[in-house]
Design an enzyme around this catalytic site. Structure first.
Site, mmCIF file in Angstrom:
data_model
loop_
_atom_site.group_PDB
_atom_site.id
_atom_site.type_symbol
_atom_site.label_atom_id
_atom_site.label_comp_id
_atom_site.label_asym_id
_atom_site.label_seq_id
_atom_site.Cartn_x
_atom_site.Cartn_y
_atom_site.Cartn_z
ATOM 1 N N HIS A 78 0.976 0.933 2.782
ATOM 2 C CA HIS A 78 -0.378 0.376 2.823
ATOM 3 C C HIS A 78 -0.901 0.295 4.256
ATOM 4 O O HIS A 78 -0.981 -0.785 4.853
ATOM 5 C CB HIS A 78 -0.395 -1.006 2.154
ATOM 6 C CG HIS A 78 -0.352 -0.915 0.663
ATOM 7 N ND1 HIS A 78 0.086 -1.929 -0.146
ATOM 8 C CD2 HIS A 78 -0.717 0.100 -0.171
ATOM 9 C CE1 HIS A 78 -0.002 -1.556 -1.416
ATOM 10 N NE2 HIS A 78 -0.476 -0.329 -1.456
ATOM 11 N N GLU A 88 3.541 -2.555 -6.343
ATOM 12 C CA GLU A 88 4.956 -2.887 -6.561
ATOM 13 C C GLU A 88 5.126 -3.658 -7.865
ATOM 14 O O GLU A 88 6.067 -3.418 -8.633
ATOM 15 C CB GLU A 88 5.494 -3.703 -5.375
ATOM 16 C CG GLU A 88 6.972 -4.033 -5.541
ATOM 17 C CD GLU A 88 7.493 -4.965 -4.460
ATOM 18 O OE1 GLU A 88 7.043 -4.877 -3.299
ATOM 19 O OE2 GLU A 88 8.351 -5.813 -4.787
#
Ligand code: SF4
Length: 429
Positions: free
Chosen positions: A163, A248
């Site tokens: 990210h 996730e």
């Protein structure tokens, strides 16, 4: 001030250096700060070497110049915007524009940064920046790019590999193609799964499409997937602590969706309904705030005294270390800057941690995001970076702050990290 490079059509030129009347040059390390402010105002920005006015002569109406001699830093802004008295300042802030519409913004930008000129201390939290899982994921894409046969097509990456938009942009420049879902990948092509992991459903889809998969899932995320399966197979309700919508969490939830429930707050725990209160276990996202997670686990233990958890904590070493490191400096500084992208969970947790310590904190994707009023009165700045933010971005922040006056940098290390994850076999030498 004359301009020694062609002025952009409209917009503002920010000096990267100023050529002084005596022939020497003053550096402008703070140029990215000025450029960032102008870009936020949607003013087109260029850069060039600008020429300073001769001694005693005012800058022109279209050029603004602020010399910063070596011992600068305690004058009032009005003094600092006067023409140079010292013949050879060591640094400067300078702008020029031929665009009358942009002149007020250029002027207010220089004035705002002039207010932020002062000597400072920067406390660097350590560890910070890349963790082993992020380094491995980037290395996987780099190796896949380097090894693909010339006519084999691009390397696709499902979701952002980590990210951070700088990392993604750099890999795009090298030929990686980022997609949101596998139906955007041509059948038979090569695809990399990101560090955040994927659900079994995504793996099945990849197989059905005949994709050549290279899995860059962090081994510490994979560990949580294995725990989810193990707990579900023994018949437990698996309480997954994490943030809805995070990649996730989507991947981990997919391991045993019928037996897993997501909680984000202690209130969610109070509202939980489970099949058998004697058979409940918990897992956590790897990048959560330690303090909040402890509260949620305590609430779970209170409601379900037979609660079972993972063998070792799921919040990973990198998240834990970065939070401890920031905790150690947060109360010693006037403001905290966290380098990281807005979708980086562990970076966001660092901002929140500083806030809980009573210190104003700001997330910046890069040096250009810093706003002058955040640091105008700050003598001591705490600086850290999330696990997906490249270390070079931190260096750029320190360098730019050095363009606002003398900076003393102190690193405060609370842990030494020597974790290394080998790349998967598909890209090993
Ligand atoms: S933050 Fe932790 S779990 Fe995430 S990639 Fe880094 S080491 Fe792995």
């Amino acid at each position: 001030m004359s301009v020694s490079a062609p002025m952009a059509d409209g917009g503002v030129v920010v000096a990267e250096q100023v050529r002084l009347p005596d022939g020497s040059r003053a550096e402008c390390p703070a140029a990215p700060l000025l450029a960032g402010s102008l870009q936020r105002e949607e003013v087109p920005v260029g850069s060039a070497v600008l020429a300073a006015p001769p001694p005693g002569q005012e800058a022109t109406a279209q050029a603004l110049w602020l010399p910063l001699p070596a011992d600068n830093g305690n004058g009032a802004p009005a003094e600092r915007t006067a023409p140079a008295e010292a013949p050879s300042p060591t640094a400067a802030l300078a702008l020029a524009t031929a665009d009358a519409a942009a002149l007020p913004t250029a002027r207010s930008t220089l004035t705002a940064w002039a207010m932020a000129v002062r000597p400072r201390t920067v406390l660097l939290a350590a560890p910070r920046s890349f963790c082993a899982g992020v380094e491995r994921a980037i290395e996987v894409v780099e190796r896949a790019l380097a090894r693909r046969p010339p006519d084999s097509g691009p390397v696709y990456v499902r979701k952002q590999i980590v990210h951070n938009k700088h990392v993604v942009r750099r890999l795009e420049e090298r030929g990686a193609v980022f997609v949101d879902e596998l139906d955007q990948v041509p059948r038979g092509a090569m695809v990399v799964f990101s560090a955040h992991g994927v659900s079994p459903q995504v793996r099945q889809e990849a197989e059905a499409r005949g994709l050549k998969v290279i899995d860059a899932t962090c081994p510490l995320v994979t560990k949580v997937h294995h725990e989810a399966l193990r707990f579900a197979r023994r018949g437990d309700t698996v309480v997954l602590i994490g943030h809805a919508g995070h990649e996730e969490i989507e991947g981990t939830l997919g391991e045993a969706p019928e037996r897993t429930v997501l909680v984000e707050t202690p209130q969610d725990v109070a509202d939980l309904e489970v099949e058998d209160p004697e058979r409940v276990s918990y897992l956590t996202q790897t990048t959560l705030a330690m303090e909040e997670t402890t509260q949620i686990i305590a609430a779970l233990k209170k409601r379900f005294p037979s609660l079972r958890g993972p063998g070792s904590e799921d919040i990973c070493y990198a998240t834990t270390n970065r939070q401890h490191a920031l905790e150690a400096i947060a109360r010693q500084v006037d403001v905290v800057l966290v380098v990281g992208s807005g979708n980086s969970s562990n970076s966001m947790r660092l901002v929140e941690l500083a806030g809980r310590a009573g210190v104003p904190a700001h997330l910046i994707d890069g040096v250009g995001d810093i706003e002058p009023h955040w640091i105008a009165d700050a003598h001591r700045i705490g600086l850290t970076a999330g696990a997906s933010a490249p270390p070079a971005l931190v260096d750029e922040v320190v360098a730019a702050l050095g363009g606002l006056g003398p900076v003393q940098v102190h690193e405060h290390r609370t842990a030494v990290e020597d974790v290394y994850f080998a790349p998967p076999k598909e890209v090993r030498a």
